[in-house]
Design a protein around this motif. Sequence first.
Motif, mmCIF file in Angstrom:
data_model
loop_
_atom_site.group_PDB
_atom_site.id
_atom_site.type_symbol
_atom_site.label_atom_id
_atom_site.label_comp_id
_atom_site.label_asym_id
_atom_site.label_seq_id
_atom_site.Cartn_x
_atom_site.Cartn_y
_atom_site.Cartn_z
ATOM 1 N N ALA A 2 47.202 49.212 37.954
ATOM 2 C CA ALA A 2 46.801 48.395 39.035
ATOM 3 C C ALA A 2 45.553 48.412 39.411
ATOM 4 C CB ALA A 2 47.668 48.675 40.352
ATOM 5 N N LYS A 3 44.902 47.518 40.012
ATOM 6 C CA LYS A 3 43.517 47.725 40.449
ATOM 7 C C LYS A 3 43.276 47.032 41.830
ATOM 8 C CE LYS A 3 40.295 44.725 38.969
ATOM 9 N NZ LYS A 3 39.405 43.738 37.994
ATOM 10 N N ALA A 11 31.061 48.747 50.454
ATOM 11 C CA ALA A 11 31.415 49.088 49.018
ATOM 12 C C ALA A 11 31.755 47.773 48.060
ATOM 13 C CB ALA A 11 32.657 50.297 49.005
ATOM 14 N N LYS A 12 31.162 46.615 48.538
ATOM 15 C CA LYS A 12 31.440 45.427 47.740
ATOM 16 C C LYS A 12 31.035 45.726 46.494
ATOM 17 C CE LYS A 12 30.302 40.480 47.779
ATOM 18 N NZ LYS A 12 29.312 39.492 48.440
ATOM 19 N N GLY A 13 32.060 45.155 45.576
ATOM 20 C CA GLY A 13 31.654 45.177 44.028
ATOM 21 C C GLY A 13 32.432 46.229 43.428
ATOM 22 N N GLN A 14 32.922 47.328 44.128
ATOM 23 C CA GLN A 14 33.821 48.435 43.560
ATOM 24 C C GLN A 14 34.941 48.003 43.106
ATOM 25 O OE1 GLN A 14 33.296 52.401 45.518
ATOM 26 N NE2 GLN A 14 31.009 52.152 45.835
ATOM 27 N N ALA A 15 35.676 48.736 42.075
ATOM 28 C CA ALA A 15 36.941 48.525 41.895
ATOM 29 C C ALA A 15 37.424 49.890 41.410
ATOM 30 C CB ALA A 15 36.891 47.530 40.405
ATOM 31 N N PHE A 16 38.752 50.096 41.999
ATOM 32 C CA PHE A 16 39.534 51.468 41.997
ATOM 33 C C PHE A 16 40.799 50.998 41.001
ATOM 34 C CE2 PHE A 16 36.875 51.376 45.681
ATOM 35 C CZ PHE A 16 36.372 52.440 45.577
ATOM 36 N N HIS A 17 41.208 51.531 39.807
ATOM 37 C CA HIS A 17 42.224 51.488 39.171
ATOM 38 C C HIS A 17 43.257 52.749 39.488
ATOM 39 C CE1 HIS A 17 39.345 49.224 36.927
ATOM 40 N NE2 HIS A 17 40.226 48.428 36.360
ATOM 41 N N PHE A 18 44.547 52.517 39.588
ATOM 42 C CA PHE A 18 45.547 53.599 39.777
ATOM 43 C C PHE A 18 46.904 53.127 39.394
ATOM 44 C CE2 PHE A 18 45.778 50.370 43.102
ATOM 45 C CZ PHE A 18 46.994 50.110 43.298
#
Length: 304
Positions: A2-3, A11-18
């Motif tokens: 998932a992301k 923090a606009k533009g950041q993406a976190f994968h988990f």
Amino acid sequence: MAKLQILDGPAKGQAFHFDGEIVYVGRSPGNEIQVNDTTVSRKHLKIFKIGRVFFAEDLKSRNGTLINGGPLKPGESIQIDEGDTISMGATVMRLHPGVPRGDMDIKKDLPPSVSSEAPAESGPSPEERRSRSLKELEFIHELLESIKESPRIHRFFDQVIEFILHSLPRIDRAAVFRFDLKSKKFEEIVTQARLDEPQKALPYKQTVLDQVLETRKAIWTLAKTHEAPEDLSEQWGTLEFVSVVCIPVTSGSNLLGAIYLDGFGKEQAFRQEDLLVLKSLSALLAIGLEKANAAGGSGASNAP
């Protein structure tokens, strides 16, 4: 995998994968997902997964959490899916579940579906599905015949509730509400519970009804640490959570009522095919509620 994508905020533009079953989101580095935003609490939000369904829970944050613009009450969990926005302070995020769309067809603007089977729980066989579908079609035909008889409109609502409890074995209570235009509130017109009076006396989740009223969208929420009223504590004790589905009944743009279902002490009270049936029932209930309104009453019945 998932992301979680940041759409707006510092923090606009950041993406976190988990890839875990539970992730914590907040300003503190101790979270699995750290968001550098002073308007976000140190430990702000929990995102967790039951089967293939994602939920969000506000952790009593200072500035609160919004899902699609609606407030998320601390201590309660609400289903989130791709396309939903999560707002924490100045930060706006969007979840991308990371599974094929055919497997994750779980939208809160239901129908068609709001639930999914847990992978650890074996589903019905193809033969069972076909048998169930045939019975449901037969019942819907019976309802169509029943609804033609205006003097028996109260029996129509009873039949709908009886069928729901019979065909959805994981739920514990079902109710039909009528939306009153004068009071702008939902009014219960019929309810049934598996264990009769004790369970019928448990309170409905008013926040769920309010959200359906505001958004006209179906809601599935999982509320934790739900306690039975004191006068029912001996029969029920403390219920760890209650799973609730509430589906609006509409005719065009008009809200007529809602179907409210809950399952106590169950994480997976609803399956995807269950909600597909409820889609058909909501359309029939719209006809029934229109006839009841035209007759000048709710059509409710206290008869057994």
